[in-house]
Design an enzyme around this catalytic site. Sequence first.
Site, mmCIF file in Angstrom:
data_model
loop_
_atom_site.group_PDB
_atom_site.id
_atom_site.type_symbol
_atom_site.label_atom_id
_atom_site.label_comp_id
_atom_site.label_asym_id
_atom_site.label_seq_id
_atom_site.Cartn_x
_atom_site.Cartn_y
_atom_site.Cartn_z
ATOM 1 N N ARG A 232 0.905 -1.167 0.000
ATOM 2 C CA ARG A 232 0.000 0.000 0.000
ATOM 3 C C ARG A 232 0.928 1.196 0.000
ATOM 4 O O ARG A 232 1.653 1.446 0.946
ATOM 5 C CB ARG A 232 -0.896 -0.040 1.242
ATOM 6 C CG ARG A 232 -1.762 1.195 1.452
ATOM 7 C CD ARG A 232 -2.858 1.329 0.405
ATOM 8 N NE ARG A 232 -3.616 2.569 0.637
ATOM 9 C CZ ARG A 232 -3.384 3.708 -0.029
ATOM 10 N NH1 ARG A 232 -2.465 3.776 -0.967
ATOM 11 N NH2 ARG A 232 -4.109 4.784 0.245
ATOM 12 N N HIS B 283 1.622 7.350 1.385
ATOM 13 C CA HIS B 283 0.471 8.258 1.323
ATOM 14 C C HIS B 283 0.243 8.888 2.684
ATOM 15 O O HIS B 283 0.857 8.490 3.677
ATOM 16 C CB HIS B 283 -0.789 7.493 0.885
ATOM 17 C CG HIS B 283 -1.270 6.487 1.897
ATOM 18 N ND1 HIS B 283 -0.684 5.244 2.041
ATOM 19 C CD2 HIS B 283 -2.245 6.539 2.842
ATOM 20 C CE1 HIS B 283 -1.295 4.566 3.012
ATOM 21 N NE2 HIS B 283 -2.243 5.342 3.523
ATOM 22 N N HIS C 260 -3.216 10.988 5.037
ATOM 23 C CA HIS C 260 -4.634 11.340 5.089
ATOM 24 C C HIS C 260 -4.748 12.746 5.663
ATOM 25 O O HIS C 260 -4.300 13.000 6.783
ATOM 26 C CB HIS C 260 -5.413 10.353 5.961
ATOM 27 C CG HIS C 260 -5.177 8.926 5.562
ATOM 28 N ND1 HIS C 260 -5.780 8.360 4.466
ATOM 29 C CD2 HIS C 260 -4.353 7.978 6.072
ATOM 30 C CE1 HIS C 260 -5.343 7.109 4.331
ATOM 31 N NE2 HIS C 260 -4.484 6.859 5.291
ATOM 32 N N GLU D 169 -5.213 7.337 11.510
ATOM 33 C CA GLU D 169 -5.466 5.951 11.102
ATOM 34 C C GLU D 169 -5.111 5.011 12.243
ATOM 35 O O GLU D 169 -4.001 5.044 12.762
ATOM 36 C CB GLU D 169 -4.619 5.644 9.865
ATOM 37 C CG GLU D 169 -4.641 4.181 9.438
ATOM 38 C CD GLU D 169 -3.833 3.963 8.152
ATOM 39 O OE1 GLU D 169 -3.902 4.807 7.239
ATOM 40 O OE2 GLU D 169 -3.125 2.945 8.083
ATOM 41 N N HIS E 291 2.941 7.551 5.427
ATOM 42 C CA HIS E 291 3.182 6.155 5.800
ATOM 43 C C HIS E 291 3.024 5.215 4.614
ATOM 44 O O HIS E 291 2.507 5.593 3.561
ATOM 45 C CB HIS E 291 2.261 5.742 6.962
ATOM 46 C CG HIS E 291 0.802 5.963 6.713
ATOM 47 N ND1 HIS E 291 0.201 7.190 6.903
ATOM 48 C CD2 HIS E 291 -0.185 5.132 6.290
ATOM 49 C CE1 HIS E 291 -1.089 7.101 6.614
ATOM 50 N NE2 HIS E 291 -1.354 5.869 6.230
ATOM 51 N N GLU F 275 -12.680 10.437 0.408
ATOM 52 C CA GLU F 275 -12.979 11.284 -0.738
ATOM 53 C C GLU F 275 -12.143 12.561 -0.698
ATOM 54 O O GLU F 275 -12.334 13.405 0.174
ATOM 55 C CB GLU F 275 -14.483 11.619 -0.709
ATOM 56 C CG GLU F 275 -15.129 11.697 -2.042
ATOM 57 C CD GLU F 275 -15.255 10.336 -2.724
ATOM 58 O OE1 GLU F 275 -15.670 10.338 -3.859
ATOM 59 O OE2 GLU F 275 -14.927 9.295 -2.117
HETATM 60 MN MN MN Z 1 -3.243 5.117 5.403
#
Ligand code: MN
Length: 345
Positions: free
Chosen positions: A56, A59, A61, A66, A105, A128
């Site tokens: 993953r 990125h 947020h 999280e 992360h 979104e």
């Molecule tokens: Mn994340």
Amino acid sequence: MTSDSSEKLPEFKFSLTDQKARELPLGWAKQATVQDFPVSKNIAGVLMKLEPLGLRELHWHANAAEWGFVISGNVRTTIINPEGQYETNDFKEGDVWYFPRGHGHSIEGLGPDGTTFMLVFDNGSFSEFATFSITDWLSQTPPEIVAKNLFVDLSELKDLPSKEVYITGIKEKLINKKLNSSPLTHKYSLLSQNPLRDCDGGKLWLVSSLEFPISTTMCGGTLTLKPEALRELHWHPNADEWLYVISGKIRLTVFASSGLSSVLELSEGEIGYTPAGYGHSIENTGEIDCRLLIVFNSGVYEEISLTSWLSSNPDELVAANLNLSGDIVRKFPDKEEFIISQKKK
Ligand code: MN
Ligand code: MN
């Protein structure tokens, strides 16, 4: 529950199993955001699977912290904070991570079987326009600027992805460049600890900012209930509760005040949502032990249980309030039960 309830109340239940996954060769994700599940304004969830070497990508947020819980397998994360401090950790089943809002992360599936984990965010609209991936960013930036920034020639960037990759693959085993320097760890081995509550009918493992100081905006853990056991009527003064059924079957009651309530049957793969202050109970209605993930949008765990509240008041007060005799009220539990293992005679 009256017929009025269904007209005035939102749906408190959502099936993640029925959601379409975002599928990539080395992993998939299914999400429940406020767009899918309108009552869940303050908490969203993503169930993710990563194969070994599935990544993953890097990125952050913009609008949510999280909180991660490893359901199975092995996984590795990297994270950096605004002080330039970093940490790399390996996680196994029952471990928890917490990444503060906005901190960059990545998450990597490890062998032998990859990993399945649940990500929980303290904002129902985390997804979104608020998840920022490195390939999305660099592909949206003029290549001359990327080349200048990274000290390479433009021609050397021709293989840079042209849009977000989300989950990609690692070609070889990673060598970590740096030692950990973050003063507060992002990892907590929850199921290696003693449960916070250990009752005949079940157990609660919970980690809050008390034991895990970096986790300032969320707390959570695992609740197990034996067949017929009841997590008694209670409420949380300070936080919404987001519940996911890992295994088993439960009945969730939600009391919304003003004569409104909802009784919900949930099974594996379903989410229940109880807004802050709403009274609720959870009963195992299946034949086997049930295992639930429960997460709150506060770093501090607070609850008040029915038996604790009633037993702290004078019997005469409770008797008058409930229109019952003192003899009956004196049969009530004299302290908090928390989990009730079976119906008392
Ligand atoms: Mn994340
Ligand atoms: Mn609760």
